[in-house]
Design an enzyme around this catalytic site. Structure first.
Site, PDB file in Angstrom:
ATOM      1  N   THR A 331       0.852  -1.194   0.000  1.00 14.33           N
ATOM      2  CA  THR A 331       0.000   0.000   0.000  1.00 14.33           C
ATOM      3  C   THR A 331       0.883   1.238   0.000  1.00 14.33           C
ATOM      4  OG1 THR A 331      -1.707   1.240   1.199  1.00 14.33           O
ATOM      5  CG2 THR A 331      -0.208  -0.071   2.526  1.00 14.33           C
ATOM      6  N   HIS A 383       2.579 -11.579  14.330  1.00 13.71           N
ATOM      7  CA  HIS A 383       3.672 -12.079  15.177  1.00 13.71           C
ATOM      8  C   HIS A 383       3.503 -13.556  15.516  1.00 13.71           C
ATOM      9  CE1 HIS A 383       7.260 -11.566  17.265  1.00 13.71           C
ATOM     10  NE2 HIS A 383       7.002 -10.476  17.983  1.00 13.71           N
TER      11      HIS A 383
END
Length: 412
Positions: A331, A383
């Site tokens: 993006t 994560h």
């Protein structure tokens, strides 16, 4: 004449229903074959429904905003023979009759007015003229239907009452009142709803963390200045920044396959192909069209494909296939002036890279302060799958590739 049903097209497997977005035609409108009649909006794309024959729109069965399913009837079209349509613009007979009747009625009214004026007394005639009334609008109650002064006065009273009904008194807003009367409420589009759902899903179902770095864009700027004109002449497309970004992302994904992977239940799915989504802002909301197999595309092919997808996105012409899939998203908020942001993962992907505005900033280099065109990079990642070491290593690889673009050519 045959009645042709206007049907919702077959929806993709991942789409269960759709919304009637906009009717381009109304009942009674003449429609040519293959002309778009109505648009259907799904969670991903807008589908255009064209006419299957020449005809006249007979009826609309599903209004705008209605939820519809595959092959449902939207309306009906009365088919007409195209050979009977005349290309010459001529006035229909019924229009000529209508115009003739208007002329005849106007002539009769003039004669009536003249006749009525002749029977009016001078005082009544003057009273009518002073008040600017139409003689034909006054009902006479005198002998042989003649208009009297009382008839004129009655007409004035009736006109005054009607005038008072049409006068609207402006309401001065109370300073103590709320601002609800100045609010505008519109329903969310299906695309906006779906984007909101996916963003909320990413926030709630991932352990998202963002790491940052910065890159000196001077080498790429110099490269574009040196070869940009020749590149455009040869490939008929401008040499932009996105092709460099995508090639750098490709090399980093090769070195860190965890960033190109995804979680499926209790399994980790590693992808040996490189399909990249490019976030594009459109009037309907944010979409992420797909660049497939970027490892097989040249920089010129990348630039052409990005331009094509951007144009389709703005015009609402992206297909479901162009919006489905992808292992990683890029993006670029820099096109809107964003200096730094924390992009949100596009599930089920595990990471997203945010590019930002290129700004001149003072940087310490070789013990000296120099002003260089710098850009912040932001990598948001899940994560659960990607550790800090892989995330930072990935981002550093992108930085190194952009600061020394020759390495992209030498594959080192």
């Amino acid at each position: 004449m045959n009645i042709v049903e206007i049907l919702v097209p077959d929806l993709p497997e991942s789409v269960t229903d759709a919304t009637v977005a906009k009717w381009h035609k109304q009942p009674g409108d003449l429609i040519e074959r293959d002309e778009v009649i109505v648009e259907i909006e799904t969670d991903k794309v807008i589908l255009e429904v064209p006419a299957s024959a020449n005809g006249i729109l007979e009826v609309i069965l599903q209004t705008e905003g209605t939820i519809v399913t595959s092959r449902q009837i939207l309306g009906q079209l009365k088919e007409i023979d195209s050979h009977k349509q005349c290309n010459e613009k001529k006035i229909p007979d019924n229009e000529l009759i209508f115009k003739d009747s208007i002329f005849q009625e106007s002539s009769n009214n003039n004669l009536l007015k003249q006749k009525m004026n002749d029977t009016l007394s001078p005082g009544v005639r003057r009273f009518i003229a002073e008040n600017e009334l139409e003689v034909s609008c006054i009902e006479g109650t005198g002998l042989d239907g003649r208009i009297t002064r009382e008839d004129v006065e009655k007409r004035l009273i009736d006109s005054s009452k009607n005038l008072n009904k049409n006068i609207s008194i402006p309401i001065i807003p109370d300073k103590q009142s709320t601002n609800y009367d100045r609010e505008k409420r519109v329903p969310m589009t299906r695309l906006r709803k779906r984007v909101a759902e996916r963003l909320l899903e990413a926030k709630n179902n991932t352990v998202m963390l963002t790491t940052f770095n910065e890159v000196n864009m001077q080498p790429i700027i110099d490269l574009r200045k040196q070869y940009g004109e020749n590149f455009e002449k040869r490939y008929a497309v401008r040499l932009g920044f996105m092709s460099f970004y995508i090639k750098a992302v490709l090399e980093a994904l090769r070195r860190f396959p965890e960033v190109n992977a995804s979680i499926d239940g209790d399994d980790i799915v590693y992808h040996d192909y490189f399909d990249i989504n490019i976030a594009v802002s459109t009037p309907r909301g944010l979409v992420t069209p797909l660049l497939k197999n970027i490892d097989a595309l040249s920089m010129a092919e990348v630039e052409k494909k990005i331009k094509e997808l951007a144009i389709k996105g703005r015009n609402g012409k992206l297909t479901v296939e162009e919006l489905t899939g992808g292992n990683f998203t890029i993006t670029n908020g820099g096109v809107f002036g964003s200096l730094m942001s924390t992009p949100i993962i596009n599930p089920p992907q595990s990471a997203i890279l945010g590019m930002h505005a290129i700004k001149d900033r003072p940087i310490a280099r070789n013990g000296e302060v120099v002003v260089l065109p710098m850009m912040y990079l932001a990598l948001s990642y899940d994560h659960r799958l990607i550790d800090g070491r892989e995330a930072v290593g990935y981002l550093v690889t992108v930085k190194e590739m952009l600061e020394d673009p020759v390495r992209l050519l030498l594959d080192i």
